[in-house]
Design a protein around this motif. Structure first.
Motif, PDB file in Angstrom:
ATOM      1  N   GLU A  50       0.747  -0.782   0.490  1.00  0.00           N
ATOM      2  CA  GLU A  50       0.140   0.039  -0.130  1.00  0.00           C
ATOM      3  C   GLU A  50       0.883   1.548   0.512  1.00  0.00           C
ATOM      4  O   GLU A  50       0.510   1.896  -0.474  1.00  0.00           O
ATOM      5  N   ARG A  51       1.768   0.908   0.792  1.00  0.00           N
ATOM      6  CA  ARG A  51       2.607   2.453   1.325  1.00  0.00           C
ATOM      7  C   ARG A  51       3.515   2.609  -0.408  1.00  0.00           C
ATOM      8  O   ARG A  51       4.018   3.374  -1.167  1.00  0.00           O
ATOM      9  N   VAL A  52       3.779   1.533  -0.934  1.00  0.00           N
ATOM     10  CA  VAL A  52       4.658   1.736  -2.468  1.00  0.00           C
ATOM     11  C   VAL A  52       3.712   2.414  -3.525  1.00  0.00           C
ATOM     12  O   VAL A  52       4.303   2.942  -4.238  1.00  0.00           O
ATOM     13  N   SER A  53       2.518   1.433  -3.127  1.00  0.00           N
ATOM     14  CA  SER A  53       1.773   2.675  -4.267  1.00  0.00           C
ATOM     15  C   SER A  53       1.448   3.776  -4.289  1.00  0.00           C
ATOM     16  O   SER A  53       1.281   4.698  -5.073  1.00  0.00           O
ATOM     17  N   TYR A  54       1.354   4.455  -2.234  1.00  0.00           N
ATOM     18  CA  TYR A  54       0.529   5.536  -2.447  1.00  0.00           C
ATOM     19  C   TYR A  54       2.216   6.502  -2.643  1.00  0.00           C
ATOM     20  O   TYR A  54       2.114   8.005  -2.885  1.00  0.00           O
ATOM     21  N   PHE A  55       3.530   6.051  -2.204  1.00  0.00           N
ATOM     22  CA  PHE A  55       4.018   7.134  -2.375  1.00  0.00           C
ATOM     23  C   PHE A  55       4.868   7.599  -3.458  1.00  0.00           C
ATOM     24  O   PHE A  55       5.489   8.290  -4.047  1.00  0.00           O
ATOM     25  N   GLY A  56       4.383   6.333  -4.999  1.00  0.00           N
ATOM     26  CA  GLY A  56       5.021   5.938  -5.862  1.00  0.00           C
ATOM     27  C   GLY A  56       3.869   7.285  -6.715  1.00  0.00           C
ATOM     28  O   GLY A  56       4.595   7.853  -7.275  1.00  0.00           O
ATOM     29  N   VAL A 210       9.051   5.761  -9.475  1.00  0.00           N
ATOM     30  CA  VAL A 210       8.783   7.088 -10.385  1.00  0.00           C
ATOM     31  C   VAL A 210       9.640   6.701 -11.580  1.00  0.00           C
ATOM     32  O   VAL A 210       9.360   7.533 -12.356  1.00  0.00           O
ATOM     33  N   TYR A 211      10.897   6.001 -11.402  1.00  0.00           N
ATOM     34  CA  TYR A 211      11.376   5.979 -13.258  1.00  0.00           C
ATOM     35  C   TYR A 211      10.910   5.507 -14.202  1.00  0.00           C
ATOM     36  O   TYR A 211      10.859   5.804 -15.439  1.00  0.00           O
ATOM     37  N   VAL A 212       9.889   4.437 -14.153  1.00  0.00           N
ATOM     38  CA  VAL A 212       9.219   3.739 -14.480  1.00  0.00           C
ATOM     39  C   VAL A 212       7.838   4.118 -14.995  1.00  0.00           C
ATOM     40  O   VAL A 212       7.301   4.817 -16.755  1.00  0.00           O
ATOM     41  N   GLN A 213       7.554   5.905 -14.138  1.00  0.00           N
ATOM     42  CA  GLN A 213       6.453   6.509 -14.446  1.00  0.00           C
ATOM     43  C   GLN A 213       7.376   7.380 -15.187  1.00  0.00           C
ATOM     44  O   GLN A 213       6.643   8.485 -16.764  1.00  0.00           O
ATOM     45  N   SER A 217       5.329   4.380 -18.433  1.00  0.00           N
ATOM     46  CA  SER A 217       4.621   5.019 -18.412  1.00  0.00           C
ATOM     47  C   SER A 217       4.230   5.359 -17.145  1.00  0.00           C
ATOM     48  O   SER A 217       4.304   4.268 -16.588  1.00  0.00           O
ATOM     49  N   TRP A 218       2.686   6.151 -17.338  1.00  0.00           N
ATOM     50  CA  TRP A 218       2.729   6.068 -15.621  1.00  0.00           C
ATOM     51  C   TRP A 218       1.682   4.742 -15.689  1.00  0.00           C
ATOM     52  O   TRP A 218       1.173   4.058 -14.756  1.00  0.00           O
ATOM     53  N   GLY A 219       1.176   4.594 -16.678  1.00  0.00           N
ATOM     54  CA  GLY A 219       0.211   3.224 -17.485  1.00  0.00           C
ATOM     55  C   GLY A 219       0.848   1.320 -16.261  1.00  0.00           C
ATOM     56  O   GLY A 219      -0.027   1.204 -16.130  1.00  0.00           O
ATOM     57  N   VAL A 220       2.041   1.480 -17.066  1.00  0.00           N
ATOM     58  CA  VAL A 220       2.810   0.440 -16.824  1.00  0.00           C
ATOM     59  C   VAL A 220       2.874   0.670 -15.574  1.00  0.00           C
ATOM     60  O   VAL A 220       2.565  -0.918 -14.438  1.00  0.00           O
ATOM     61  N   ALA A 221       3.126   1.713 -14.398  1.00  0.00           N
ATOM     62  CA  ALA A 221       3.539   1.598 -13.220  1.00  0.00           C
ATOM     63  C   ALA A 221       2.004   1.741 -12.014  1.00  0.00           C
ATOM     64  O   ALA A 221       2.464   0.103 -11.338  1.00  0.00           O
ATOM     65  N   THR A 222       1.235   2.338 -12.397  1.00  0.00           N
ATOM     66  CA  THR A 222       0.033   2.102 -12.007  1.00  0.00           C
ATOM     67  C   THR A 222      -0.462   0.262 -12.230  1.00  0.00           C
ATOM     68  O   THR A 222      -0.866  -0.127 -11.047  1.00  0.00           O
TER      69      THR A 222
END
Length: 574
Positions: A50-56, A210-213, A217-222
């Motif tokens: 959850e924190r990886v998601s939130y902080f990302g 953040v690197y992936v974003q 892309s943001w899509g791949v990261a999410t």
């Protein structure tokens, strides 16, 4: 014979956990097969994802709002603070519902569904053509439908966090028995290592995600975050047989209201000089929960526990007669208020790390996590054992003293940030002549390392201390609400940060040279940081005065084992 029976009782207490918790079948938990680290690690797993998601998302959100949504710095900063503030205030609702009705485990399961829905919407807004910002790679004006879905996804994540944050940490801490010396010490370490795991999650979120974003892309990261969350929710459910559960005890605010009304009804009575004359449930009739000992603070509330001769027939009417434990729980809640108010500047400082600090250099956000990752193990494994021997306190130093150290570092943080920003502005204004062109001098990003390290080390004191304080110093029936109160310190701090930005913009904008302009080079963030340093220093002085007069929870513990160390709590062995 008596000695033999006493030995059997102690053996029974060691084998079973008698702290009002139950196992997944509703029975008294077996100590060897439930709780402690083997259970709390499952809780840590889902909290980590959850924190990886939130902080990302949070670490790069201001960049998304400015680059994709094309918002100016001021608007983007306020929107990030509004979202962060909502995310940290929603746990007040989730914590109340969990303590009163659902219990923590089922609140976590419900929140998992809402959180996953938010991550799914976020992913859809990046992949479905009609929901994407626009059809071209470079987007000058994003579609309104994208804004709506994007914000809906963000606030679904906020609502999911509203159940996660107050329940996960308190549920993890519930796996340790306060009446058992070794488990109680492990619980103190639990809060340190919980923060360590969160900072590791922050490090991954602020770097890998953040690197992936930025470069994929943001899509791949999410999409990655959604899959990770789904897997850890499954792992959390697998740990169900190992958990110790606390049953919901109804509205936790009702007993507080009963004490206040009973005290007002008996306002003309005189409190007895001997606290033993006040009403309390005998230890032999104690069914669950811990009893609290009488303290001398807020003596007016003691009148709620005075037994009246003429109303003896209403002895069991909680609106006229309260127990000493209920009175002391009410005192705890009232005494939390000044601590909560004077801790708000911690949230303001944390807010800088997610907004204005990021605009200085987004890549450096992870340094704060590194500072905490270094500080927490050293503090838990080296400093605390030494301080235990020196002070005789189980925690090494008291909770409020630990928080005050973190608040002192917050003052230093703002001073360092102001000095570095002032130097950066001077360098940016200085032109350098190069071959064929004139350019502005730039500052190395390494200059920001000190302020981020101070932020991370300060968090290991202030944030961890606040977590432990709001779990430990609230009534046992309000521990989810207690964790929500801790998060509300951050939430209100974020809103205060936005409020300060609005006020500063309004006042300084009249002169035509706003401290917070459209971009970082047209701003005077150094002056804004100096203002925060002064505010933090003044609030720290008030906090120290409040701490000096504070009285910790006075607990009557069941006798299981003792040692030479004392706790912040006043122990009364029953």
């Amino acid at each position: 014979m008596e000695k033999r029976n006493g030995g059997r009782i102690e053996e029974n207490k060691e084998k079973w956990v008698h702290d009002a918790s139950v196992d997944y079948k509703g029975r008294v938990p077996l100590r060897a097969s439930t709780g402690v680290w083997k259970a709390s690690l499952f809780v840590l797993t889902i909290e980590f994802s959850e924190r990886v998601s939130y902080f990302g998302i949070a670490s790069n959100l201001i960049s998304y709002l400015t680059k994709v949504m094309h918002e100016d710095l001021s608007t983007a900063s306020k929107n990030v603070n509004y979202w962060s503030g909502t995310t940290t205030l929603m746990p007040l609702v989730g914590g109340f519902v969990a303590d009163a009705y659902t219990g923590r485990f089922y609140m976590v399961l419900f929140s998992s569904f809402v959180y996953l829905m938010g991550l799914s919407l976020l992913t859809m807004s990046q992949f479905i053509p009609s929901l994407m910002p626009c059809n071209t790679k470079m987007c000058q004006q994003p579609r309104k439908v994208h804004k709506v879905v994007f914000l809906l996804a963000l606030y679904c994540i906020s609502f999911g966090t509203g159940g996660y944050k107050p329940c996960l940490e308190s549920f993890g801490a519930d796996q340790f028995d306060d009446d058992h010396l070794e488990e109680r010490k492990k619980k103190m370490s639990f809060f340190n290592w919980w923060s360590f795991a969160l900072c590791f999650a922050l490090l991954l979120g602020a770097t890998v995600v953040v690197y992936v974003q930025d470069f994929v892309s943001w899509g791949v990261a999410t999409l990655i975050l959604a899959i990770l969350m789904a897997l850890t929710v499954i792992a959390f459910c697998v740990g169900k047989p190992f958990y110790r559960y606390r049953r919901a005890e109804g509205n936790p605010l009702t007993p507080i209201l009963q004490v206040l009304i009973a005290a007002i009804r008996k306002r003309n009575l005189t409190c007895p000089s001997n606290p033993a004359l006040l009403h309390e449930v005998p230890e032999s009739e104690r069914s669950q929960g811990r009893l609290l000992s009488h303290t001398n603070r807020l003596r007016f509330l003691d009148k709620a526990a005075i037994i009246e001769e003429k109303h003896f027939e209403q002895k069991y009417n909680p609106w006229r007669l309260a127990t000493v434990t209920r009175v002391e729980e009410t005192k705890l809640v009232l005494n939390i208020i000044p601590i909560w108010l004077t801790s708000l500047t911690v949230g303001v400082c944390v807010g800088q790390g997610q907004t204005l600090f990021v605009k200085q250099a987004a890549s450096m956000a992870s340094v704060a996590a590194v500072g905490t990752l270094i500080a927490v193990p050293i503090y838990d494994r080296v400093v605390v054992p030494i301080l235990r021997k020196v002070t005789g306190n189980e925690r090494g130093i008291s909770i409020l003293r630990r928080i005050s150290i973190g608040m002192t570092l917050s003052v230093l943080l703002m001073v360092v940030a102001a000095l570095v920003e002032a130097k950066r502005l001077r360098m940016a204004a200085h032109e350098v002549l190069t071959v064929g062109e004139t350019r502005h001098e730039t500052m190395s990003v390494m200059w920001l390392i000190p302020q981020y390290l101070i932020l991370g080390i300060g968090d290991s004191f202030s944030l961890v201390g606040l977590q432990e304080y709001f779990y430990d110093q609230v009534p046992d029936s309000m521990r989810s609400i207690g964790m929500a109160l801790y998060l509300s310190v951050l939430g209100v701090g974020f809103f205060l940060c936005s409020f300060l930005i609005i006020i500063v913009e309004h006042i300084t904008g009249k002169t035509g040279n706003s401290w917070i302009g459209k971009d970082i080079n047209s701003s005077r963030l150094d002056k804004f940081y100096w203002m925060l340093a002064v505010i933090n220093a003044l609030v720290l002085c008030v906090f120290l005065l409040v701490s000096k007069r504070y009285t910790y929870k006075a607990v009557q513990r069941r006798a299981m084992e003792t040692d030479c160390c004392k706790s912040d709590e006043v122990d009364m062995v029953a």
